[in-house]
Scaffold this motif. Structure first.
Motif, PDB file in Angstrom:
ATOM      1  N   GLY A  87       0.810  -1.210   0.000  1.00  0.00           N
ATOM      2  CA  GLY A  87       0.000   0.000   0.000  1.00  0.00           C
ATOM      3  C   GLY A  87       0.843   1.260   0.000  1.00  0.00           C
ATOM      4  O   GLY A  87       2.007   1.252  -0.394  1.00  0.00           O
ATOM      5  N   GLU A  88       0.246   2.340   0.450  1.00  0.00           N
ATOM      6  CA  GLU A  88       0.883   3.658   0.419  1.00  0.00           C
ATOM      7  C   GLU A  88       2.201   3.669   1.203  1.00  0.00           C
ATOM      8  O   GLU A  88       2.355   2.975   2.203  1.00  0.00           O
ATOM      9  CB  GLU A  88      -0.077   4.700   0.997  1.00  0.00           C
ATOM     10  N   LEU A  89       3.141   4.478   0.734  1.00  0.00           N
ATOM     11  CA  LEU A  89       4.460   4.556   1.374  1.00  0.00           C
ATOM     12  C   LEU A  89       4.857   6.020   1.525  1.00  0.00           C
ATOM     13  O   LEU A  89       4.876   6.770   0.552  1.00  0.00           O
ATOM     14  CB  LEU A  89       5.497   3.819   0.529  1.00  0.00           C
ATOM     15  N   PHE A 101      17.091  -9.587  -6.433  1.00  0.00           N
ATOM     16  CA  PHE A 101      16.319  -9.147  -5.278  1.00  0.00           C
ATOM     17  C   PHE A 101      14.840  -9.378  -5.556  1.00  0.00           C
ATOM     18  O   PHE A 101      14.301  -8.864  -6.541  1.00  0.00           O
ATOM     19  CB  PHE A 101      16.608  -7.655  -5.063  1.00  0.00           C
ATOM     20  N   GLU A 102      14.201 -10.165  -4.711  1.00  0.00           N
ATOM     21  CA  GLU A 102      12.759 -10.363  -4.864  1.00  0.00           C
ATOM     22  C   GLU A 102      12.045  -9.051  -4.569  1.00  0.00           C
ATOM     23  O   GLU A 102      12.266  -8.440  -3.519  1.00  0.00           O
ATOM     24  CB  GLU A 102      12.274 -11.449  -3.902  1.00  0.00           C
ATOM     25  N   PRO A 103      11.212  -8.564  -5.474  1.00  0.00           N
ATOM     26  CA  PRO A 103      10.611  -7.231  -5.325  1.00  0.00           C
ATOM     27  C   PRO A 103       9.857  -7.051  -4.016  1.00  0.00           C
ATOM     28  O   PRO A 103       9.230  -7.970  -3.496  1.00  0.00           O
ATOM     29  CB  PRO A 103       9.664  -7.137  -6.528  1.00  0.00           C
ATOM     30  N   ILE A 104       9.936  -5.826  -3.493  1.00  0.00           N
ATOM     31  CA  ILE A 104       9.157  -5.397  -2.332  1.00  0.00           C
ATOM     32  C   ILE A 104       8.388  -4.160  -2.778  1.00  0.00           C
ATOM     33  O   ILE A 104       8.987  -3.208  -3.297  1.00  0.00           O
ATOM     34  CB  ILE A 104      10.058  -5.049  -1.132  1.00  0.00           C
ATOM     35  N   GLU A 105       7.092  -4.163  -2.585  1.00  0.00           N
ATOM     36  CA  GLU A 105       6.277  -3.042  -3.048  1.00  0.00           C
ATOM     37  C   GLU A 105       6.780  -1.725  -2.458  1.00  0.00           C
ATOM     38  O   GLU A 105       6.972  -1.597  -1.244  1.00  0.00           O
ATOM     39  CB  GLU A 105       4.815  -3.250  -2.664  1.00  0.00           C
ATOM     40  N   GLY A 106       7.011  -0.745  -3.334  1.00  0.00           N
ATOM     41  CA  GLY A 106       7.432   0.578  -2.897  1.00  0.00           C
ATOM     42  C   GLY A 106       8.932   0.749  -2.755  1.00  0.00           C
ATOM     43  O   GLY A 106       9.408   1.863  -2.548  1.00  0.00           O
ATOM     44  N   VAL A 107       9.693  -0.342  -2.841  1.00  0.00           N
ATOM     45  CA  VAL A 107      11.153  -0.281  -2.716  1.00  0.00           C
ATOM     46  C   VAL A 107      11.768  -0.309  -4.118  1.00  0.00           C
ATOM     47  O   VAL A 107      11.490  -1.212  -4.903  1.00  0.00           O
ATOM     48  CB  VAL A 107      11.708  -1.454  -1.876  1.00  0.00           C
TER      49      VAL A 107
END
Length: 228
Positions: A87-89, A101-107
């Motif tokens: 969600g929002e960051l 790197f396995e994706p992380i939402e917002g990173v």
């Protein structure tokens, strides 16, 4: 390849210790990729490093537990989503590593060696003229067991992290680096003191007791004093 009985016993002991480790169990419950998340959590809670809206660079980010912690730290609490993994960051997190790197939402992930011009330019583009508030480095070399050689490898990574911080941190910014007690440790502490106004060592509870691992926190660049 033949594995002797001694090696089997060591591997079995390590696996048993790993599986019964309370931080490993907690990380699985909390959805973190590694127990290392709790090391950064304790460092943050001790020194109050992270605030919403900051720009943070995670060096040696894989497998991503530190970036996960930061991502949750920057989830807006006013939206009722404090600590959310999606969600929002409210903040900017840039992760760098040589490994995938396995994706992380917002990173935002940049793969490569940050000493290379092409990789550094990617970072500059993502920053868009902004300075970095905090640089965190969980980088560690592959240790050979030869103390002098390992000390040199560790020192090299610390030097790289400090150079990176000097180039990109804001004057009152912070650098957090993993180091190891042993040969060369006092020199690394002095290196931090040469570049930061305040230097604090910390060994989080999530670091295993028998591990030589510890962390140095440098607060405020000394070079900023010279420029002012």
């Amino acid at each position: 390849m033949k594995i002797d009985s001694k090696s089997k016993k060591i591997n079995k002991a390590w696996l048993n210790e790993h599986l019964t480790d309370p931080y490993v169990r907690q990380s699985k419950r909390d959805g973190y990729r590694a127990r290392a998340a709790y090391k950064l959590k304790e460092i943050d809670e001790t020194f109050h490093l992270f605030r919403p809206g900051q720009v943070v660079v995670d060096l040696g980010a894989c497998p991503g537990a530190w970036s996960q912690y930061l991502r949750r730290r920057f989830a807006p609490k006013e939206a009722g989503a404090g600590g959310a993994a999606a969600g929002e960051l409210n903040g900017t997190i840039i992760a760098l590593d040589l490994l995938d790197f396995e994706p992380i939402e917002g990173v935002r992930f940049i793969q490569g060696d940050f000493r290379e011009d092409a990789v550094l330019q990617q970072l500059v583009d993502v920053l868009g003229g902004r300075s970095v508030d905090v640089v965190v480095s969980d980088m560690a070399p592959n240790l050979s067991g030869i103390e002098v050689s390992d000390a040199a490898r560790i020192a090299h990574l610390i030097e790289l992290a400090i150079e990176f911080a000097q180039a990109h941190l804001r004057p009152d910014g912070v650098l957090v680096c993993k180091v190891f007690h042993g040969s060369g440790y006092s020199q690394l502490v002095q290196l931090f003191k040469d570049h930061f106004r305040v230097v604090k060592p910390i060994k989080p509870k999530a670091s295993r007791d028998k591990s030589a691992e510890t962390f140095l926190v440098g607060l405020g660049l000394k070079q900023a004093d010279k420029r002012s």
